[in-house]
Scaffold this motif. Sequence first.
Motif, mmCIF file in Angstrom:
data_model
loop_
_atom_site.group_PDB
_atom_site.id
_atom_site.type_symbol
_atom_site.label_atom_id
_atom_site.label_comp_id
_atom_site.label_asym_id
_atom_site.label_seq_id
_atom_site.Cartn_x
_atom_site.Cartn_y
_atom_site.Cartn_z
ATOM 1 N N MET B 1 98.264 38.024 21.919
ATOM 2 C CA MET B 1 97.308 39.122 21.709
ATOM 3 C C MET B 1 96.347 38.779 20.564
ATOM 4 S SD MET B 1 98.000 41.682 23.788
ATOM 5 C CE MET B 1 99.237 41.642 25.066
ATOM 6 N N LYS B 2 95.069 38.906 20.858
ATOM 7 C CA LYS B 2 94.074 38.573 19.829
ATOM 8 C C LYS B 2 93.590 39.831 19.109
ATOM 9 C CE LYS B 2 93.560 34.076 20.498
ATOM 10 N NZ LYS B 2 93.067 33.594 21.795
ATOM 11 N N GLU B 509 90.439 42.942 24.298
ATOM 12 C CA GLU B 509 91.561 42.051 24.622
ATOM 13 C C GLU B 509 91.433 41.532 26.059
ATOM 14 O OE1 GLU B 509 94.226 41.387 22.369
ATOM 15 O OE2 GLU B 509 94.689 39.841 23.846
ATOM 16 N N THR B 510 91.099 42.434 26.968
ATOM 17 C CA THR B 510 91.042 42.082 28.380
ATOM 18 C C THR B 510 89.857 41.166 28.685
ATOM 19 O OG1 THR B 510 91.903 44.303 28.734
ATOM 20 C CG2 THR B 510 91.177 43.115 30.697
ATOM 21 N N LEU B 511 88.773 41.352 27.930
ATOM 22 C CA LEU B 511 87.556 40.593 28.193
ATOM 23 C C LEU B 511 87.443 39.346 27.320
ATOM 24 C CD1 LEU B 511 85.237 43.700 28.506
ATOM 25 C CD2 LEU B 511 85.850 42.141 30.369
ATOM 26 N N GLY B 512 88.439 39.135 26.471
ATOM 27 C CA GLY B 512 88.439 37.927 25.640
ATOM 28 C C GLY B 512 87.307 37.891 24.634
ATOM 29 N N VAL B 513 86.977 39.036 24.079
ATOM 30 C CA VAL B 513 85.916 39.075 23.064
ATOM 31 C C VAL B 513 86.438 39.821 21.830
ATOM 32 C CG1 VAL B 513 84.014 39.001 24.720
ATOM 33 C CG2 VAL B 513 84.926 41.219 24.007
ATOM 34 N N ASP B 574 90.103 31.585 32.452
ATOM 35 C CA ASP B 574 90.491 32.651 31.530
ATOM 36 C C ASP B 574 89.275 33.056 30.713
ATOM 37 O OD1 ASP B 574 93.170 33.051 32.038
ATOM 38 O OD2 ASP B 574 93.778 31.332 30.790
ATOM 39 N N LEU B 575 89.360 34.244 30.120
ATOM 40 C CA LEU B 575 88.319 34.647 29.171
ATOM 41 C C LEU B 575 88.897 34.571 27.759
ATOM 42 C CD1 LEU B 575 86.634 37.738 30.904
ATOM 43 C CD2 LEU B 575 85.855 35.359 30.832
ATOM 44 N N GLU B 576 88.251 33.756 26.942
ATOM 45 C CA GLU B 576 88.747 33.564 25.565
ATOM 46 C C GLU B 576 87.575 33.413 24.624
ATOM 47 O OE1 GLU B 576 91.088 30.022 25.444
ATOM 48 O OE2 GLU B 576 92.635 30.852 26.754
ATOM 49 N N GLU B 577 87.613 34.147 23.548
ATOM 50 C CA GLU B 577 86.629 34.015 22.463
ATOM 51 C C GLU B 577 85.194 33.935 22.979
ATOM 52 O OE1 GLU B 577 87.984 30.833 19.976
ATOM 53 O OE2 GLU B 577 89.874 31.870 19.579
ATOM 54 N N LYS B 587 86.897 22.900 30.738
ATOM 55 C CA LYS B 587 85.455 23.172 30.759
ATOM 56 C C LYS B 587 85.229 24.646 30.457
ATOM 57 C CE LYS B 587 84.172 21.532 34.851
ATOM 58 N NZ LYS B 587 83.290 21.195 35.971
ATOM 59 N N LYS B 588 84.149 24.964 29.771
ATOM 60 C CA LYS B 588 83.924 26.373 29.473
ATOM 61 C C LYS B 588 82.441 26.727 29.473
ATOM 62 C CE LYS B 588 84.383 25.910 24.438
ATOM 63 N NZ LYS B 588 85.125 26.424 23.297
ATOM 64 N N VAL B 589 82.212 28.024 29.656
ATOM 65 C CA VAL B 589 80.837 28.519 29.658
ATOM 66 C C VAL B 589 80.812 29.817 28.854
ATOM 67 C CG1 VAL B 589 81.226 29.640 31.912
ATOM 68 C CG2 VAL B 589 78.892 29.272 31.109
ATOM 69 N N PRO B 590 79.824 29.952 27.952
ATOM 70 C CA PRO B 590 79.780 31.187 27.159
ATOM 71 C C PRO B 590 79.404 32.389 28.022
ATOM 72 C CG PRO B 590 77.937 29.747 26.583
ATOM 73 C CD PRO B 590 78.794 28.988 27.557
ATOM 74 N N LEU B 591 79.921 33.574 27.633
ATOM 75 C CA LEU B 591 79.620 34.795 28.386
ATOM 76 C C LEU B 591 78.127 35.082 28.398
ATOM 77 C CD1 LEU B 591 82.495 37.302 27.538
ATOM 78 C CD2 LEU B 591 82.257 35.743 29.471
ATOM 79 N N SER B 592 77.400 34.637 27.383
ATOM 80 C CA SER B 592 75.959 34.891 27.380
ATOM 81 C C SER B 592 75.290 34.161 28.548
ATOM 82 C CB SER B 592 75.340 34.455 26.042
ATOM 83 O OG SER B 592 75.586 33.086 25.824
#
Lengths: 158, 768
Positions: B1-2, B509-513, B574-577, B587-592
């Motif tokens: 949990m973040k 928490e659910t949205l990883g932000v 997953d959604l993280e940070e 590999k990752k992509v920012p939510l923006s």
Amino acid sequence: MLKIYFELNGEPMYVEIKPGEMLLDLLRRLGMKSVKEGCRTGECGACTVLLDGKPVRSCLTFAAKIKGHRVTTLEGLGSPANPHPLQEAFLETGAVQCGFCTPGMILVAYDLLSRNPDPTPEEVREAITGNLCRCTGYVKIVEAVLLAAKRRREGVWR
Amino acid sequence: MKVVGKNVRKVDGIALVTGQPVFTLDVTPPGAVVGKILRSPHAHAEIVRIDTSKAEELPGVLCILHHGNVPRTPYTTAGQGWPEPSPYDSFLFDRKVRFVGDRVAAVAATSEEIADEALRLIEVEYRQLPAVLVPEEAIGPGAPVIHDEEESRGIHDPQHNVAAAIDIRVGDIERGFTESDVVVETTCEFPYVQHVPLESHCVVAYLDEEDRLVIRSATQVPFHVRRIVARALGVPLSRIRVIKPRIGGGFGTKQEIILEDVAAALALRTRRPVVMKYSRAEEFVAARTRHPMKIRIKLGAKRDGTIHAIEMDVLSNTGAYGTHSLTVLSNVGSKTLPLYNKAPHLWFHGKAVYTNLPVAGAYRGYGATQGYFALEVAVDELAEKLGMDPLKLRLANHIRAGETSPIFEKIGEGRAGKAQVVKSCALEECIREGAKRIGWKEKHGKKTSEGRWVHGVGMALSMQGSGITDIDMAAATIVMNEDGSFRLLVGATDLGTGSDTILAQIAAETLGVAVEAISVYSSDTDFTPFDTGAYASSTTYVSGGAVLRAAQEARRRILEVAAAILGEPPESLDLEEGHAVSRGTGKKVPLSEVGHRAMYVTDQRHIIATASFVAPESPPPFAAFFAEVAVDVETGVVRVVKFVAAADCGMPINPALAEGQLEGAIVQGIGHTLYEELLFSPRGRVRNPNLFDYRIPTAADVPDIEVVLIPSDEPTGPYGAKSIGEIGINGPAPAIANAIYDAIGVRLYRIPFTPERVLKALHGKSMG
């Protein structure tokens, strides 16, 4: 109508007051909405402001009485962009629930810490005893004031 | 949990600590006028004549409303789900007044002074009727009928002043007591006490540029305000918007529509913005109170300490109107009896009775508080008679995870309930931890003296619920902005509890932000989805359940877009940070980037998700309370030295806020237990309608309070959470009563435990 001069949060004010007007009503009329009305009879402390640095109940203080004096409301202590360490401490400890008593509490705590930089929990309780809070049970408010006192002693104080 | 489980700062905190104008009366529209209410000087009377002509002639008076010029539609002031389980026994203004302080007329004027003068100029001729101030007399022969009007609906037995009644049997109670080795019977009394939020009831009502009625109100139930005002005034619901800004405490009293209807009627009539607020005296007289009750309780147990039979007989005083009369009465049993679920024989019965006294309503604890006072004092007596440690007796009998109680199915919200198995319960750990912290083993039964002060310890248990099963519904909407931030729209109503914050935590928490990426908008009937409101310990569980589901749906849609960008299946992401991250490739992509693509670039759509959640059950939080008191045997003064509460609210979303709920509730409870009580003249007038004569606890009165959260994982709750808002208020009265007994060997059955009552009891005289 009577015109009076006073200092509000460091700014000079020259305003007309109504006959019999209370300081609570004057300050709210001037936009100082942190000054809260909880009872109008001096029992709850929500309307507390500092008059020449000392806490007074603005609901029991005639506006005419502040002529030539210094008045500080919570707006004069800090702002959302630049909160006072006491305001920070209230946020950090969870000392704010509904927030209606908070302005009076913070001003009374400000006065306490300027007189007594290292209060005991009992001294904090004694100082805020005239300010009612129905949400928190005062536990975290006392914690907040003690945390702010510690930071003040450590020099984190404007 | 973040984010969940962390003490994040309140999202509305910075505005509150810097005194921003966020409360109802901090912003008033230009041209606003003042509304004021004329109140009855009599406890029971008919209005024979009302003459407003002199008042209307006063310059600055815009409008006067009374029974002669408003619609006569029965409704309830109780802000509950529809159809309301409370009787429709109230009118905007009536031909009859039923308590000292009842509404007679309302004035809108250009200033407060003119409004006050106008109230003085209204001539009212009353025909006084016999009044009844005692519940036993109200249901006795020859009592005046308080609700004899034809239009009211849903009153149980108006001819005998019975607003509501309940009679629930499980097993065979007579057999239960016959089979018991030990039986105790006791009667506890709970007086008129009040919520006393620092901000009294207040409202601003005005017509907007499209002539719709806007009501900005300090309310716990904006959607119920809209529905009930529509009914009372005969205005289409679609023409009303209710906005709840920050509110200065509620505790249940703002679950009532007691000012919005009048302000709205005045605004419609004058076409001017109308500002109304209760004075502190009005708040004491004409807001709401806890239901005063007399509860007779009988417990039977086997020699080994197994509780075998419980009878609870309740006489509840609902005052002049029946708001929450049935549901508070029901809760006296439904929230207490399942705690001792080993007993196969139960009889729960009672009446809620009209009197010509102020109106009782919803108050934190909602019947459970009164019920636990009686139950937990009786359990203490039972332990004594059995020669058992009351802690061991409770441990032997309390409900555990995996267990049920027939009461869940028998008693619901003014109707039958629903079977429920308790899925999470850390009460045993709460008892053990609390006992350790108070020093139960060392102190109980071993009173110590310091001069005149004699010390003793006492304990009590409690459970509550989390929302109302199958009734409470909340909805939430998550809207993604292209920069990867979100708006969270909820109908949920933060009344200072911090619910906006914990709902943001669940979404984050659910949205990883981070919480800072979520802007919360709550409680505006035009712009936020529906929510039943802040009551019944429902917000974390029910509104939180809705937020969790909306966030999960938003997350699913985000992952779809991210999957297209990354060229990987959405299930692997997953959604993280603030990023969508591939578990496989990293590999990752920012939510923006996800946001910009979805809104502007390819296969455009706005990522928005709405979800509803209905309480499928009402998982109870649990708590064990321990008090150490010192009693001055010469003056009768009781001082609480230390108070410990160990509570299981599931997984706390924000521990500091959860602790704050417990601490605040405990101190309110200590106030009721030691000094709060509304007092009445023989003619039914409140004698102490001010904070000097009705004392609430100050910082100097507060003992050393220790609260500890013992987590459990509630599988039906958002991130394992249950409720915490109400339970804390159930503990102080019984725990302190039992501690006083431990100290001085005298049982007290009526709160508040004033020095006079304690001394009288010490001297063996009958209790007043």
